[in-house]
Design a protein around this motif. Sequence first.
Motif: not given
Length: 412
Positions: A316-329
């Motif tokens: 779940r924590v890794a998924a949140e980091i990936v989701s945050e990356e997608a928002l930045l991009v």
Amino acid sequence: MLRTGNGKEVDVAGLHGGVSAAGPQLIRAMNEQVLLDHIRRSGPLSRAELARISGLSKPTVSLALANIERSGLVHATGQRTGVPGPAAILYEVRPEAGFVLGLDIGSEFLRGAVADLAGNIRSRRSLRIKAAKAMTRVEELAELAKTLLDEVGIAASKLTQTVLGSPGVYDPKRDALALTGRYSDWGSPSVLAALRDEFGATLMIENDIDAAALAERAHGHGRDVDSFAFISVGTGIGMGLVIDGKLHRGSHGVAGEISYLPFAEGRGSDARDARKRGSFDASASAAAIVRAAKRAGVRGASSAEKVFAAAAAGDRVAAEIVSEEALLVAKAACTVIAVADPELIVLGGGIGQAPGFIDLVVDNLRELAPVLPDVKASVLGADSVVGGCIVAGLDEAWQRATAAIPAPAAHE
């Protein structure tokens, strides 16, 4: 009005008051350029086909074609049969008329290729980077180039053009490389001098992401649109912007340097990295993902790839980091959409092409962007920068070659 093979229109009547004022030499050169563009992009073609698609008369085509054939740029390649009338002689680019060397300085590998003037790849290789220092990296590039040329069986003197895909921006006004990011010593004047010593007067330096955008324009999703943005997210972050079919560099050459966008979201960034490469790069590159994952306690987060894998496996924590990356991009892409309104966004780089990542970016863009263009992941592989260097080199080589076509003899 004449239209060249790449769609460029030339207003003959507008040249200094008309055709007669332009002079026969200029008109001859324009006619030859038109035919060469068509042969290069659509050949092999016959005289009749060239007359039809160029709008030039058959006698004009014959005269211009004879001159460019004498120059060695094109040659007769056979005949078209099976159609009414006599067999038509076909003309195509003579591949051996010139050669282009494309080189790419990646984060882990040096890559290169040699193509002939027809665009055929004659040799392609990659070499793992051994050097940490810039000057030694120049030596490794020279070693790679020699290997490529030996495989083709030509000397360096036979190269028409050399193009180096490099991090940073070449500023012709200062004759210097700038904004080289992680390659901090790459901007030294001694490096540029060493590159010119090794590769000679035909050397061109192209931003690596801009080169990848040129490859996308020639061989990828960009073939089908007039305007698109190629956004690369991986070890570093950058963008190549194509508008109306042409790469847009900007007045200072920094168009596409989106690593300097002031986006960091909640993860923060390394202050030193932000000063060197821009806050968006320091917050959204592969190193930033690893740093954020380690701070959040994701196990085995030694690379961005492993963070993405952990997210896919249900962390779940890794998924949140990936989701945050997608928002930045998505925020970066939204900025481009709002300013340039391209028909297409192409995501590249190890993160941009990661499985499922594009869907997360699109979901965010639906909420952020004023319009939603097509968004696609690049299908070009690790050699995209080299491919773009070859594209740029061929364009430059053709401009030089056509400018050097001798005038026909006076009796002609």
